[in-house]
Design an enzyme around this catalytic site. Sequence first.
Site, mmCIF file in Angstrom:
data_model
loop_
_atom_site.group_PDB
_atom_site.id
_atom_site.type_symbol
_atom_site.label_atom_id
_atom_site.label_comp_id
_atom_site.label_asym_id
_atom_site.label_seq_id
_atom_site.Cartn_x
_atom_site.Cartn_y
_atom_site.Cartn_z
ATOM 1 N N ASP A 12 36.331 20.704 76.869
ATOM 2 C CA ASP A 12 37.611 21.287 76.458
ATOM 3 C C ASP A 12 38.760 20.680 77.262
ATOM 4 O O ASP A 12 39.432 21.390 78.011
ATOM 5 C CB ASP A 12 37.579 22.811 76.650
ATOM 6 C CG ASP A 12 37.253 23.234 78.086
ATOM 7 O OD1 ASP A 12 36.708 22.397 78.852
ATOM 8 O OD2 ASP A 12 37.562 24.377 78.456
ATOM 9 N N ASP A 17 37.922 17.984 82.887
ATOM 10 C CA ASP A 17 37.110 17.353 81.829
ATOM 11 C C ASP A 17 37.556 15.894 81.686
ATOM 12 O O ASP A 17 36.733 14.992 81.512
ATOM 13 C CB ASP A 17 37.336 18.037 80.474
ATOM 14 C CG ASP A 17 37.103 19.523 80.506
ATOM 15 O OD1 ASP A 17 36.083 19.975 79.986
ATOM 16 O OD2 ASP A 17 37.944 20.255 81.067
ATOM 17 N N ASN A 42 39.972 25.608 77.660
ATOM 18 C CA ASN A 42 41.216 25.486 78.423
ATOM 19 C C ASN A 42 42.446 25.554 77.527
ATOM 20 O O ASN A 42 43.509 25.995 77.944
ATOM 21 C CB ASN A 42 41.236 24.151 79.181
ATOM 22 C CG ASN A 42 40.277 24.153 80.350
ATOM 23 O OD1 ASN A 42 40.133 25.157 81.029
ATOM 24 N ND2 ASN A 42 39.606 23.036 80.564
ATOM 25 N N THR A 128 31.041 20.751 79.501
ATOM 26 C CA THR A 128 32.003 21.034 80.577
ATOM 27 C C THR A 128 33.027 22.084 80.135
ATOM 28 O O THR A 128 34.121 22.168 80.692
ATOM 29 C CB THR A 128 32.725 19.742 81.018
ATOM 30 O OG1 THR A 128 33.407 19.197 79.875
ATOM 31 C CG2 THR A 128 31.766 18.725 81.587
ATOM 32 N N PHE A 169 35.068 30.610 84.631
ATOM 33 C CA PHE A 169 35.768 30.445 83.347
ATOM 34 C C PHE A 169 34.862 30.097 82.164
ATOM 35 O O PHE A 169 34.889 30.778 81.133
ATOM 36 C CB PHE A 169 36.871 29.384 83.501
ATOM 37 C CG PHE A 169 37.679 29.167 82.253
ATOM 38 C CD1 PHE A 169 38.747 29.987 81.936
ATOM 39 C CD2 PHE A 169 37.366 28.121 81.375
ATOM 40 C CE1 PHE A 169 39.495 29.795 80.773
ATOM 41 C CE2 PHE A 169 38.110 27.914 80.213
ATOM 42 C CZ PHE A 169 39.171 28.749 79.911
ATOM 43 N N ASN A 170 34.066 29.026 82.278
ATOM 44 C CA ASN A 170 33.301 28.559 81.110
ATOM 45 C C ASN A 170 32.295 29.602 80.619
ATOM 46 O O ASN A 170 32.037 29.707 79.414
ATOM 47 C CB ASN A 170 32.552 27.261 81.427
ATOM 48 C CG ASN A 170 33.501 26.091 81.594
ATOM 49 O OD1 ASN A 170 34.630 26.134 81.113
ATOM 50 N ND2 ASN A 170 33.047 25.054 82.293
ATOM 51 N N HIS A 242 35.933 20.264 89.062
ATOM 52 C CA HIS A 242 34.654 20.904 88.724
ATOM 53 C C HIS A 242 33.790 20.085 87.747
ATOM 54 O O HIS A 242 32.604 19.854 87.991
ATOM 55 C CB HIS A 242 34.905 22.277 88.077
ATOM 56 C CG HIS A 242 35.721 23.204 88.906
ATOM 57 N ND1 HIS A 242 35.196 23.933 89.939
ATOM 58 C CD2 HIS A 242 37.041 23.522 88.850
ATOM 59 C CE1 HIS A 242 36.141 24.684 90.484
ATOM 60 N NE2 HIS A 242 37.278 24.448 89.843
ATOM 61 N N ASP A 243 34.397 19.694 86.625
ATOM 62 C CA ASP A 243 33.585 19.106 85.550
ATOM 63 C C ASP A 243 32.959 17.764 85.921
ATOM 64 O O ASP A 243 31.909 17.389 85.382
ATOM 65 C CB ASP A 243 34.433 18.952 84.286
ATOM 66 C CG ASP A 243 34.808 20.301 83.694
ATOM 67 O OD1 ASP A 243 34.099 21.286 83.969
ATOM 68 O OD2 ASP A 243 35.800 20.375 82.947
HETATM 69 C C1 BDR Z 1 35.956 25.277 84.554
HETATM 70 O O1 BDR Z 1 37.017 25.983 83.923
HETATM 71 C C2 BDR Z 1 37.889 25.107 83.298
HETATM 72 O O2 BDR Z 1 39.219 25.523 83.456
HETATM 73 C C3 BDR Z 1 37.627 23.746 83.883
HETATM 74 O O3 BDR Z 1 37.886 22.710 82.938
HETATM 75 C C4 BDR Z 1 36.177 23.805 84.260
HETATM 76 O O4 BDR Z 1 35.351 23.402 83.189
HETATM 77 C C5 BDR Z 1 35.967 25.630 86.032
HETATM 78 O O5 BDR Z 1 35.712 26.981 86.205
HETATM 79 CA CA CA Z 2 36.246 22.171 81.292
#
Ligand code: BDR
Ligand code: CA
Length: 319
Positions: A12, A17, A42, A128, A169-170, A242-243
Amino acid sequence: MENRRNIIMDGDPGIDDAVALCLAAAHPEAFHLLAFTTVTGNQTIDKVTENARRLVEFYGLDIPVAKGSVVPILRKIETASDIHGKNGMGNVELPKPVKPLASENGVLFLYETIKSLPEGEKVTLVPTGPLTNIALLFRVFPEVKERVDEIVLMGGAAFGGNVTPTGEFNIYEDPEAAAIVFDSGLPIVMCGLDATNLCGIDREHTAKLMGENGAVCRAVGQMVQFYLESVVYKDKPYASIHDAVTFMYLLHPEIFKAVKMPVSVDCSENKNRGMTVCDIRDWNYDTEPSTTVLMDADSVKFQEYLVEAVYTLDRRLGK
Ligand code: BDR
Ligand code: CA
């Protein structure tokens, strides 16, 4: 080239990403990228799909982009424009894509791409974003699981969260989808916050990237700078990417501490909704868990390898 992994990225974009795809594009000797499928997260599906198409071409990749799920399985969408900007990429404007969208149905596209793999070959899925597409794929076409080698995903945490005290989040965006994927029985590497919070690019390297002549360095630098100015990172020395931990784990597993443990997802309506419940009691299970959780990372090496990859791709493309 036979040691390359077949990869489908599902994401996303999203600043991190976008940087993750940069890392993958910089390593064609390791990754045979087959496709990019998008998912609402996102930003809205139209925005993240447009971003994915722009990124793919900007990084010189010749792969199809398919538009995936518009909404999570049960929940309403909650985008993250405060962290990723109105356009989802820190308001960095990449050139418009030339190639048409490969498909408006990402789930069917995933199925067809996996089904058409040469006999005996499998694919590694790298999600991701929220796991909506992957869950729908497994529900509608369960037979594709046989052709999936491994899922290396960004999401969850053994300890803590970033949307709620326990929700990452994901996973929080679509817990039902995450539950389907974690219950699939397939080998999963969960690149969660325990490791990804430690993996980032600091202010010094970001400023240096922004000051380079190469377009890839500058774009990545500007996106990360947007992250650094956001509410999450404004007082921190670095922004977590993160991704990118997904591809980094595939390239350099030695810089992570990986522990096998069962993971389930809280799909209740209570305060831990979206939590990945990681059972660290290794005396408590008889069969080997199918999920590996990254618990620690070497931050210095992560940054070194990631920044190096941005420069490598920039030099190769000569933009
Ligand atoms: C995840 O949340 C999204 O905002 C980022 O792209 C990442 O995949 C981190 O928690
Ligand atoms: Ca992401």
